[in-house]
Design a protein around this motif. Sequence first.
Motif, PDB file in Angstrom:
ATOM      1  N   HIS A 117     -14.208  -8.272 -21.446  1.00 32.99           N
ATOM      2  CA  HIS A 117     -12.786  -8.363 -21.836  1.00 32.99           C
ATOM      3  C   HIS A 117     -12.265  -7.291 -22.703  1.00 32.99           C
ATOM      4  O   HIS A 117     -12.921  -7.333 -23.963  1.00 32.99           O
ATOM      5  CB  HIS A 117     -12.380  -9.766 -22.437  1.00 32.99           C
TER       6      HIS A 117
ATOM      7  N   VAL B 280     -10.523  -4.905 -25.317  1.00 29.35           N
ATOM      8  CA  VAL B 280      -9.386  -5.260 -26.294  1.00 29.35           C
ATOM      9  C   VAL B 280      -9.169  -3.914 -27.071  1.00 29.35           C
ATOM     10  O   VAL B 280      -8.389  -3.935 -27.957  1.00 29.35           O
ATOM     11  CB  VAL B 280      -9.513  -6.216 -27.323  1.00 29.35           C
TER      12      VAL B 280
ATOM     13  N   GLY C  90      -1.953 -13.796 -27.723  1.00 29.71           N
ATOM     14  CA  GLY C  90      -2.825 -12.824 -26.967  1.00 29.71           C
ATOM     15  C   GLY C  90      -3.851 -12.500 -27.754  1.00 29.71           C
ATOM     16  O   GLY C  90      -4.403 -11.353 -28.013  1.00 29.71           O
TER      17      GLY C  90
ATOM     18  N   GLY D  56      -7.132 -12.704 -27.386  1.00 28.96           N
ATOM     19  CA  GLY D  56      -8.212 -11.715 -26.735  1.00 28.96           C
ATOM     20  C   GLY D  56      -9.569 -12.386 -26.826  1.00 28.96           C
ATOM     21  O   GLY D  56      -9.901 -13.464 -26.634  1.00 28.96           O
TER      22      GLY D  56
ATOM     23  N   ARG E 261     -10.736 -11.236 -32.354  1.00 30.15           N
ATOM     24  CA  ARG E 261     -11.052  -9.929 -33.026  1.00 30.15           C
ATOM     25  C   ARG E 261     -10.602 -10.388 -34.636  1.00 30.15           C
ATOM     26  O   ARG E 261     -10.930 -10.112 -35.222  1.00 30.15           O
ATOM     27  CB  ARG E 261     -10.371  -8.753 -32.554  1.00 30.15           C
TER      28      ARG E 261
ATOM     29  N   ASP F 293      -4.473 -17.159 -25.124  1.00 36.65           N
ATOM     30  CA  ASP F 293      -4.587 -15.848 -24.121  1.00 36.65           C
ATOM     31  C   ASP F 293      -4.556 -16.257 -22.833  1.00 36.65           C
ATOM     32  O   ASP F 293      -4.822 -17.476 -22.486  1.00 36.65           O
ATOM     33  CB  ASP F 293      -5.809 -14.987 -24.542  1.00 36.65           C
ATOM     34  N   VAL F 294      -4.381 -15.320 -21.909  1.00 33.02           N
ATOM     35  CA  VAL F 294      -4.373 -15.624 -20.483  1.00 33.02           C
ATOM     36  C   VAL F 294      -5.800 -15.513 -19.882  1.00 33.02           C
ATOM     37  O   VAL F 294      -5.955 -15.902 -18.663  1.00 33.02           O
ATOM     38  CB  VAL F 294      -3.393 -14.593 -19.792  1.00 33.02           C
ATOM     39  N   ALA F 295      -6.718 -14.638 -20.513  1.00 33.69           N
ATOM     40  CA  ALA F 295      -7.959 -14.480 -19.706  1.00 33.69           C
ATOM     41  C   ALA F 295      -8.928 -15.289 -20.413  1.00 33.69           C
ATOM     42  O   ALA F 295      -9.363 -15.271 -21.540  1.00 33.69           O
ATOM     43  CB  ALA F 295      -8.079 -12.983 -20.419  1.00 33.69           C
TER      44      ALA F 295
ATOM     45  N   ASN G  14      -0.780 -12.146 -15.286  1.00 31.41           N
ATOM     46  CA  ASN G  14      -0.752 -10.758 -15.706  1.00 31.41           C
ATOM     47  C   ASN G  14      -1.497 -10.042 -14.645  1.00 31.41           C
ATOM     48  O   ASN G  14      -2.653 -10.252 -14.380  1.00 31.41           O
ATOM     49  CB  ASN G  14      -1.349 -10.716 -17.017  1.00 31.41           C
TER      50      ASN G  14
ATOM     51  N   TYR H  20      -4.331  -8.865 -16.633  1.00 37.73           N
ATOM     52  CA  TYR H  20      -5.369  -9.765 -17.098  1.00 37.73           C
ATOM     53  C   TYR H  20      -5.656 -11.097 -16.479  1.00 37.73           C
ATOM     54  O   TYR H  20      -6.604 -11.675 -16.725  1.00 37.73           O
ATOM     55  CB  TYR H  20      -5.064  -9.996 -18.565  1.00 37.73           C
TER      56      TYR H  20
ATOM     57  N   ALA I  85       5.106 -15.503 -17.640  1.00 37.63           N
ATOM     58  CA  ALA I  85       5.104 -15.332 -18.811  1.00 37.63           C
ATOM     59  C   ALA I  85       6.479 -15.582 -19.306  1.00 37.63           C
ATOM     60  O   ALA I  85       6.926 -16.016 -20.470  1.00 37.63           O
ATOM     61  CB  ALA I  85       4.465 -14.147 -19.229  1.00 37.63           C
TER      62      ALA I  85
ATOM     63  N   THR J  95      -1.050  -8.306 -31.695  1.00 42.04           N
ATOM     64  CA  THR J  95      -1.608  -6.910 -31.804  1.00 42.04           C
ATOM     65  C   THR J  95      -2.057  -6.404 -30.387  1.00 42.04           C
ATOM     66  O   THR J  95      -2.609  -7.008 -29.523  1.00 42.04           O
ATOM     67  CB  THR J  95      -2.719  -6.780 -32.736  1.00 42.04           C
ATOM     68  N   SER J  96      -1.280  -5.369 -29.827  1.00 41.70           N
ATOM     69  CA  SER J  96      -1.538  -4.935 -28.657  1.00 41.70           C
ATOM     70  C   SER J  96      -1.250  -5.837 -27.525  1.00 41.70           C
ATOM     71  O   SER J  96      -2.098  -5.848 -26.457  1.00 41.70           O
ATOM     72  CB  SER J  96      -3.042  -4.381 -28.482  1.00 41.70           C
TER      73      SER J  96
ATOM     74  N   LEU K 109       3.185  -6.445 -21.711  1.00 39.32           N
ATOM     75  CA  LEU K 109       4.201  -7.706 -21.052  1.00 39.32           C
ATOM     76  C   LEU K 109       5.261  -6.964 -20.270  1.00 39.32           C
ATOM     77  O   LEU K 109       5.816  -5.948 -20.646  1.00 39.32           O
ATOM     78  CB  LEU K 109       4.709  -8.467 -22.167  1.00 39.32           C
TER      79      LEU K 109
ATOM     80  N   TYR L 239       8.856 -13.610 -25.053  1.00 37.25           N
ATOM     81  CA  TYR L 239       7.701 -14.031 -26.118  1.00 37.25           C
ATOM     82  C   TYR L 239       8.540 -13.594 -27.603  1.00 37.25           C
ATOM     83  O   TYR L 239       8.053 -14.428 -28.507  1.00 37.25           O
ATOM     84  CB  TYR L 239       6.599 -12.875 -25.977  1.00 37.25           C
TER      85      TYR L 239
HETATM   86  C1  LIG Z   1      -5.469  -5.241 -25.730  1.00 33.14           C
HETATM   87  S1  LIG Z   1      -5.569  -6.887 -25.957  1.00 33.14           S
HETATM   88  C2  LIG Z   1      -5.479  -7.416 -27.690  1.00 33.14           C
HETATM   89  C3  LIG Z   1      -6.069  -8.640 -27.846  1.00 33.14           C
HETATM   90  C4  LIG Z   1      -5.825  -9.029 -29.188  1.00 33.14           C
HETATM   91  N1  LIG Z   1      -4.686  -9.226 -29.588  1.00 33.14           N
HETATM   92  C5  LIG Z   1      -6.662  -8.227 -30.286  1.00 33.14           C
HETATM   93  O1  LIG Z   1      -5.993  -7.236 -30.859  1.00 33.14           O
HETATM   94  O2  LIG Z   1      -7.750  -7.855 -30.316  1.00 33.14           O
HETATM   95  C6  LIG Z   1      -4.340  -7.488 -24.932  1.00 33.14           C
HETATM   96  C7  LIG Z   1      -4.376  -9.185 -25.112  1.00 33.14           C
HETATM   97  O3  LIG Z   1      -3.412  -9.602 -24.297  1.00 33.14           O
HETATM   98  C8  LIG Z   1      -3.564 -10.679 -23.345  1.00 33.14           C
HETATM   99  N2  LIG Z   1      -2.242 -10.866 -22.770  1.00 33.14           N
HETATM  100  C9  LIG Z   1      -1.853 -10.075 -21.686  1.00 33.14           C
HETATM  101  N3  LIG Z   1      -0.771 -10.804 -21.256  1.00 33.14           N
HETATM  102  C10 LIG Z   1      -0.525 -12.084 -22.047  1.00 33.14           C
HETATM  103  C11 LIG Z   1       0.444 -13.043 -22.009  1.00 33.14           C
HETATM  104  N4  LIG Z   1       1.351 -13.073 -21.124  1.00 33.14           N
HETATM  105  N5  LIG Z   1       0.373 -14.285 -22.796  1.00 33.14           N
HETATM  106  C12 LIG Z   1      -0.821 -14.019 -23.956  1.00 33.14           C
HETATM  107  N6  LIG Z   1      -1.939 -13.173 -23.627  1.00 33.14           N
HETATM  108  C13 LIG Z   1      -1.544 -12.077 -22.773  1.00 33.14           C
HETATM  109  C14 LIG Z   1      -4.701 -10.118 -22.525  1.00 33.14           C
HETATM  110  O4  LIG Z   1      -5.586 -10.984 -21.933  1.00 33.14           O
HETATM  111  C15 LIG Z   1      -5.611  -9.405 -23.670  1.00 33.14           C
HETATM  112  O5  LIG Z   1      -6.546 -10.140 -24.360  1.00 33.14           O
END
Ligand SMILES: C[S@@+](CC[C@H](N)C(=O)[O-])C[C@H]1O[C@@H](n2cnc3c(N)ncnc32)[C@H](O)[C@@H]1O
Length: 287
Positions: A52, A54, A86, A88, A91, A110-112, A139, A142, A150, A168-169, A174, A182
């Motif tokens: 996964h 991130v 989200g 992930g 982290r 998170d969705v994953a 998504n 993901y 969402a 974060t990220s 989205l 959100y």
């Molecule tokens: C780049 S990763 C960042 C993860 C975490 N926030 C970090 O900084 O380590 C983006 C995350 O957003 C999650 N994500 C994507 N769409 C989402 C949604 N609609 N709701 C919640 N999480 C979501 C993904 O599964 C992924 O884990």
Amino acid sequence: MTQPTSRPWYRTVAGLLPRQMRRRLLCLGRDLASIPARLKPGARPVPWSSLHDVGGGEFHTVGRAILNSLVTEAGLTPDDHVLDIGCGTGRVAFALADYLTAKGCYTGFDVASSGLAWMIRHLPPAAAPFRIVRADVFNTEYRQQSAARAAAYRFPVSSGSVDVAFATSVFTHLLPPDAENYLAEIGRSLRPGGRAYVTAFLMTPERLAPAQAGRAFVPFHPFGEVAHVGDVNVPEAMIAFDEAVFMGWVEKAGLVLSPPVKYGHWCGEAPAPGQEFQDILVLRKPV
Ligand SMILES: C[S@@+](CC[C@H](N)C(=O)[O-])C[C@H]1O[C@@H](n2cnc3c(N)ncnc32)[C@H](O)[C@@H]1O
């Protein structure tokens, strides 16, 4: 979120490939590069990027840096209820497990499923209660196994219960109606006086020309009226919102930006010392 400053060989090779292959190669490169650190005695567990992804940077170092920003910029304290939008593979949750007291609490969603399963298996014991929730929403990047949007998702917390929320990220993945929802959900979840720490790519009029000319880290293409994306077939892979529209959603959510946006260098600007890659917004729910 934090990007490595030097460009490793696998990034240069990956830049020449189609997106999905590029992503796989980047993850493989990162995973191979991480093996010596994993083998060190006493090394903390780190998820494989291929499980996964991130983003770049050392997992725990980035997590601690984000926690530090939550404390200094969003006023997080050890007794707070924190919402990790989200989350992930956790982290930041790893750093929060050491930081929060028994009076605090953590909710992450998170969705994953793969990332969440890893996180649940490896999170260290914490004084604060930790609640980790899988959001069953679609998504393209993901989670393709869900039909729920969402744009209609309700965060798994009661209204006004959260001291500090952060994403974060996540807004970079989205679609516009999802991002608007959100932000509204952040507004609902925060207690009066609560704060949110959010990263995003904000498209300003000055950034439009460099982004479309390919000076950003990926070439951005117009997507509908309010966004630009790296890949029109997978818009959630990388999305930048029109800044004025995004700030309109912030206002509609009952949130106030304070201090001003800290712009990142994602659009090809030469990074200033300490400047982050993504734009950073601290949002407050007025008392
Ligand atoms: C780049 S990763 C960042 C993860 C975490 N926030 C970090 O900084 O380590 C983006 C995350 O957003 C999650 N994500 C994507 N769409 C989402 C949604 N609609 N709701 C919640 N999480 C979501 C993904 O599964 C992924 O884990």
